[in-house]
Write an enzyme that holds these catalytic residues in place. Structure first.
Site, PDB file in Angstrom:
ATOM      1  N   CYS A 131       0.840  -1.208   0.000  1.00 27.27           N
ATOM      2  CA  CYS A 131       0.000   0.000   0.000  1.00 27.27           C
ATOM      3  C   CYS A 131       0.868   1.248   0.000  1.00 27.27           C
ATOM      4  O   CYS A 131       0.498   2.270  -0.570  1.00 27.27           O
ATOM      5  CB  CYS A 131      -0.921   0.001   1.219  1.00 27.27           C
ATOM      6  SG  CYS A 131      -2.264  -1.197   1.124  1.00 27.27           S
ATOM      7  N   CYS A 174      -2.223 -15.000 -17.714  1.00 23.11           N
ATOM      8  CA  CYS A 174      -3.446 -14.883 -16.909  1.00 23.11           C
ATOM      9  C   CYS A 174      -4.109 -13.563 -17.305  1.00 23.11           C
ATOM     10  O   CYS A 174      -3.894 -13.068 -18.416  1.00 23.11           O
ATOM     11  CB  CYS A 174      -3.139 -14.962 -15.410  1.00 23.11           C
ATOM     12  SG  CYS A 174      -2.032 -13.679 -14.804  1.00 23.11           S
TER      13      CYS A 174
END
Length: 388
Positions: free
Chosen positions: A195, A347
């Site tokens: 973060c 992916c």
């Protein structure tokens, strides 16, 4: 699902008045409220998720809340960790959060564990709690808490947030798959965006923390259907959420003990980093760009194009002639084997494909790359090769 906790004694008149708005909920009533009052919940992390989960649990009437955190409140925390304030700067987060609980409900008992959990002490900390909530911000702690919960036979509610995205799930090994079935291989340290480096939308903490607290209430009271074998994902920018189902890996190694989770996740202490005897880190798995893959496909090069997403993701679009093997199945032994030729893994973006490529390399598949940017990036370059 049967209620996790046996009900406590009948509620006093003041407690009935306090919780009257949830006592009237269908299927809830005083009995469910007495279960909450008797419950003992351990919350790991007093940051963005913990500061949202803990007040919600206290407000709902959970009788005992343990809080694990070794950090202090900093100015950069306040935009998202709204249970802490300016007056709390420099204070231990467990102390600040305990005062927040006391202001909500003085009868809620808070147990402060000011420490960083390790494999050596987590069993002692977890003993006496009915379930654990993981709001931590690092992978070693997430795997540690999952394994400890599995060994203790208690359910785990976990959440994760980064930038504009969040995830929530519940793992209870007696009733379904666990965290390791969803994430069998931890990401390498160079893939992990914190973060601090990536940022996080503050309101996402409230959204995900609220969902986590709801899972706790459901488990304790037996109301509703917990997120076992399912993950709810939240995209704050689009306002959309979706559910991803997953299953237990049939031949996954049994969790029998706690391990060195720093080493498991590819992290090393400063002492280990300078130790000549310490093994050298494995070389990074190479990447192929969307343009490079397009060139190979047009040239007719021989290789296996491996899609490691879930089937429902592949139904929305997949690169032509690719083979679908979800990451969990790949970790269980499915997919290409050594000597089967070059492999390019992709992916949605490239987080899972990096993990899959490392897994294949460890298995002995030497010619393996991942598609940088995933199918999302490839579609921008060669949309005509994406089947929908």
């Amino acid at each position: 699902m049967h209620p996790l906790v046996e009900p406590g004694p009948p509620l006093a008149a003041e407690r009935v008045a306090r919780f009257s708005r949830q006592l009237m909920l269908p299927g809830f009533g005083e009995l469910a409220q007495r279960r909450l009052a008797a419950a003992r919940v351990l919350v790991v992390g007093a940051g963005g998720l913990g500061s949202a989960v803990v007040p919600s649990l206290a407000g709902a009437g959970v009788g005992t809340i343990g809080i694990v955190d070794d950090d202090v409140v900093e100015l950069s925390n306040l935009h998202r960790q709204t249970s802490h304030g300016v007056a709390d700067l420099g204070r231990a987060k467990v102390d600040s959060l305990a005062e927040t609980v006391a202001a909500i409900d003085p009868e809620c008992r808070v147990v402060r564990h000011r420490r960083r959990l390790t494999a050596a002490d987590i069993r002692d900390v977890l003993a006496g709690y009915d379930l654990v909530v993981d709001g931590s911000d690092n992978f070693p702690t997430r795997y540690l808490v999952n394994d400890a919960a599995s060994l203790a036979g208690v359910p785990l509610v976990w959440g994760a947030i980064l930038r504009f995205h969040g995830q929530v799930g519940t793992a209870w090994h007696a009733h379904g798959p666990g965290y390791r079935d969803l994430f069998p291989v931890p990401p390498s340290p160079d893939e992990v965006l914190s973060c601090e480096a990536g940022g996080v939308l503050p309101s996402l903490c409230t959204t995900v923390g609220g969902l986590m607290a709801t899972e706790v209430v459901k488990l304790i009271t037996g109301v509703g259907e917990p997120l076992i074998g399912r993950v709810t994902t939240v995209d704050a920018l689009s306002g959309r959420s979706r559910e991803i189902a997953y299953s237990a890996i049939a031949d996954a190694p049994e969790i029998t003990d706690l391990i060195d989770y720093e080493a498991f996740c590819g992290l090393r202490t400063a002492q280990q980093a300078t130790d000549d005897a310490a093994p050298a880190p494995a070389p990074a798995v190479p990447a192929v760009t969307a343009a490079g893959l397009l060139e190979r496909l047009r040239d007719g090069a021989a290789f296996t194009l491996l899609d490691v997403r879930e089937p429902e993701e592949a139904e929305r679009g997949r690169i032509r002639d690719s083979v679908l093997v979800p990451l969990a199945a790949l970790a269980g032994g499915a997919g290409p084997t050594p000597g089967s030729g070059p492999v390019v893994v992709y992916c949605e973006h490239d987080l899972r494909s990096r993990r899959a490529a490392r897994l294949l390399r460890d298995r002995g598949v030497t010619e393996v790359e991942y598609l940088a940017g995933g199918i999302a990036g490839f579609a921008a370059v060669a949309g005509e090769l994406v089947q929908r």
